[in-house]
Design a protein around this motif. Structure first.
Motif, PDB file in Angstrom:
ATOM      1  N   VAL A   1       1.596   4.204  -3.041  1.00 32.47           N
ATOM      2  CA  VAL A   1       1.650   5.661  -2.857  1.00 32.47           C
ATOM      3  C   VAL A   1       3.003   6.203  -3.323  1.00 32.47           C
TER       4      VAL A   1
ATOM      5  N   LYS B   1      -3.451   7.663  -0.632  1.00 35.39           N
ATOM      6  CA  LYS B   1      -3.291   7.188   0.746  1.00 35.39           C
ATOM      7  C   LYS B   1      -4.624   7.226   1.494  1.00 35.39           C
TER       8      LYS B   1
ATOM      9  N   LEU C   1      -2.001   0.348   6.010  1.00 35.80           N
ATOM     10  CA  LEU C   1      -1.871   1.741   6.438  1.00 35.80           C
ATOM     11  C   LEU C   1      -2.886   2.096   7.522  1.00 35.80           C
ATOM     12  N   LYS C   2      -4.134   1.699   7.311  1.00 39.73           N
ATOM     13  CA  LYS C   2      -5.181   2.079   8.272  1.00 39.73           C
ATOM     14  C   LYS C   2      -5.006   1.371   9.620  1.00 39.73           C
TER      15      LYS C   2
ATOM     16  N   ASP D   1      -1.451  11.891  -1.505  1.00 42.32           N
ATOM     17  CA  ASP D   1      -2.281  11.902  -0.294  1.00 42.32           C
ATOM     18  C   ASP D   1      -3.692  11.387  -0.575  1.00 42.32           C
TER      19      ASP D   1
ATOM     20  N   GLU E   1       0.836  -1.196   0.000  1.00 44.93           N
ATOM     21  CA  GLU E   1       0.000   0.000   0.000  1.00 44.93           C
ATOM     22  C   GLU E   1       0.875   1.251   0.000  1.00 44.93           C
ATOM     23  N   ALA E   2       1.898   1.236   0.861  1.00 42.28           N
ATOM     24  CA  ALA E   2       2.836   2.365   0.907  1.00 42.28           C
ATOM     25  C   ALA E   2       3.658   2.424  -0.380  1.00 42.28           C
TER      26      ALA E   2
ATOM     27  N   ALA F   1       8.375   3.478   1.690  1.00 47.57           N
ATOM     28  CA  ALA F   1       7.433   2.558   2.337  1.00 47.57           C
ATOM     29  C   ALA F   1       8.102   2.020   3.592  1.00 47.57           C
TER      30      ALA F   1
ATOM     31  N   PHE G   1      -6.711   4.211   0.883  1.00 46.11           N
ATOM     32  CA  PHE G   1      -6.279   3.042   1.665  1.00 46.11           C
ATOM     33  C   PHE G   1      -6.769   3.176   3.110  1.00 46.11           C
TER      34      PHE G   1
ATOM     35  N   LYS H   1       3.633   2.574   7.014  1.00 43.62           N
ATOM     36  CA  LYS H   1       3.440   4.017   6.860  1.00 43.62           C
ATOM     37  C   LYS H   1       4.233   4.528   5.658  1.00 43.62           C
ATOM     38  N   VAL H   2       3.870   5.709   5.215  1.00 45.59           N
ATOM     39  CA  VAL H   2       4.554   6.354   4.092  1.00 45.59           C
ATOM     40  C   VAL H   2       5.549   7.357   4.665  1.00 45.59           C
TER      41      VAL H   2
END
Length: 382
Positions: free
Chosen positions: A161, A330, A304-305, A327, A157-158, A275, A333, A310-311
């Protein structure tokens, strides 16, 4: 009886009374021979062992896990034991046995991918009262021992992004990815990074080079130079220590997105974002479950949630418009609306991997068995 004799008897009686009283008090406080079972005695600390395949200060995979261990060390009732530079061989079995038998560890986090089979599985069969939690392994109920668990995060996920940032920052439209091995977790990062980049820049491509192992600094440097010589102006990676690649990118004046931990300090000009893992969150959850005597998930995943990944903060070279689009991705996600793998999706040979109208969400186990490279990736898995 003589007066002197009475005094002696009285003195002895008083001493015996005093000794008895002290013994009773000490027993109540848990300081006597029965102190370990006395009421109100503090339980012994939970000893946790961490095993790393490389150095703890590698600006990468091992450092991220060591940061998680450091977070645990601050918790009450916890004692940490660590061993670095342990290869994915019989050596890790000896390390785990040492932590169990000499340090009294009852919870182990052997972190490297190759530790799982056969090493962790073998030790778990020998030490049934010890909990073995492994990073990245695909635990199978009924097949693997009950005192084994597997945790990982949706780090892709990161990476997605970061791919958006890379796709909008590149001037050549050519991205480069240096990876260790074509296992599912690595392929998923390559693919998500590419899909993120192409969501913002449909013509962007990602050229991938596999080095063959997790820590190959010479090959990583050669791969980075080769990619830059081909006109690639944004590099990223999935290796244990991104340090060599990040520093080389900075020296040669190209952009880079990082992995595992924050490498901003290594490339103050060209570092775009990265990431990162947040293992302290994952380890803290496990310890809370174990200390409370609760059962733990044998297959734990989060994105992420969930705070598992984290990014990295955006670098100086990232424009305001790029930040806004990254953003936005992100945010999807974070609220659960983003689906990275949905049809129609083709691999880089033109074969349809996911047909139109079909989705594979992050929790879909099929994604953990990924064996392809998506359209837009230049390279082969073998």
């Amino acid at each position: 009886m003589h007066k002197f004799g009475l005094l002696v008897v009285d003195s002895i009686w008083k001493r015996l009374t005093l000794l008895t009283t002290v013994a009773v008090i000490l027993g109540m406080w848990g300081e006597g021979p029965q102190g370990n079972v006395a009421h109100g005695a503090a339980p012994p600390p939970l000893t946790i062992g961490f095993v790393y395949v490389g150095p703890k200060a590698d600006y990468g995979y091992n450092q991220a896990h060591a940061q998680g261990a450091a977070a645990l060390a601050k918790l009450p009732g916890v004692k940490i034991r660590e061993e670095e530079m342990v290869p994915e061989t019989m050596a890790v079995q000896k390390t785990m046995e040492s932590m169990i038998n000499l340090d009294g560890a009852t919870l182990l986090f052997p972190t490297s991918f190759g530790y799982f089979d056969p090493h962790i599985l073998k030790e778990a069969g020998k030490y049934k009262n010890v909990t073995f939690l492994h990073c990245g392994g695909l635990y199978q109920d009924g097949k693997h021992p009950g005192n084994v668990g597997s945790y990982f995060g949706y780090i892709d996920e990161a990476q997605y992004v970061a791919g958006v940032v890379a796709g909008l920052t590149t001037k050549t439209g050519k991205l480069g990815f240096i990876a260790a091995k074509p296992i599912p977790q690595v392929l998923r990062n390559i693919n998500s990074y590419t899909l993120g980049a192409r969501s913002a820049n449909p013509k962007a491509t990602t050229t991938v080079i596999f080095t063959g192992d997790w820590s190959m600094p010479v090959k990583e440097a050669e791969a980075a130079n080769s990619l830059i010589d081909q006109g690639i102006d944004v590099l990223t990676m999935h290796v244990d220590s991104p340090k060599v690649i990040v520093e080389l990118a900075e020296r040669r004046g190209v952009f880079v997105t990082g992995y595992h931990a924050n490498q901003t300090a290594l490339a103050p000009k060209g570092y775009l974002t990265g990431a990162e893992w947040n293992w302290g969150k994952v380890y803290g959850d496990y310890v809370a479950w174990v200390q409370a005597g609760k059962t733990y998930p044998h297959l734990l995943r989060g994105g992420l949630k969930d705070g598992f990944v984290k990014v990295s903060p955006y670098g100086k070279a990232v424009s305001a418009a790029t930040k806004k689009k990254a953003d936005a991705a992100k945010a999807k996600f974070m609220d659960g609306t983003m689906v990275v793998y949905k049809g129609p999706l083709k691999d880089n040979t033109g074969k349809v991997i996911i047909p139109a109208g079909t989705e594979q969400k992050q929790t879909d186990v099929a994604l953990e068995k990924m064996d392809y490279l998506v359209e837009g990736v230049v390279g082969k898995t073998h």
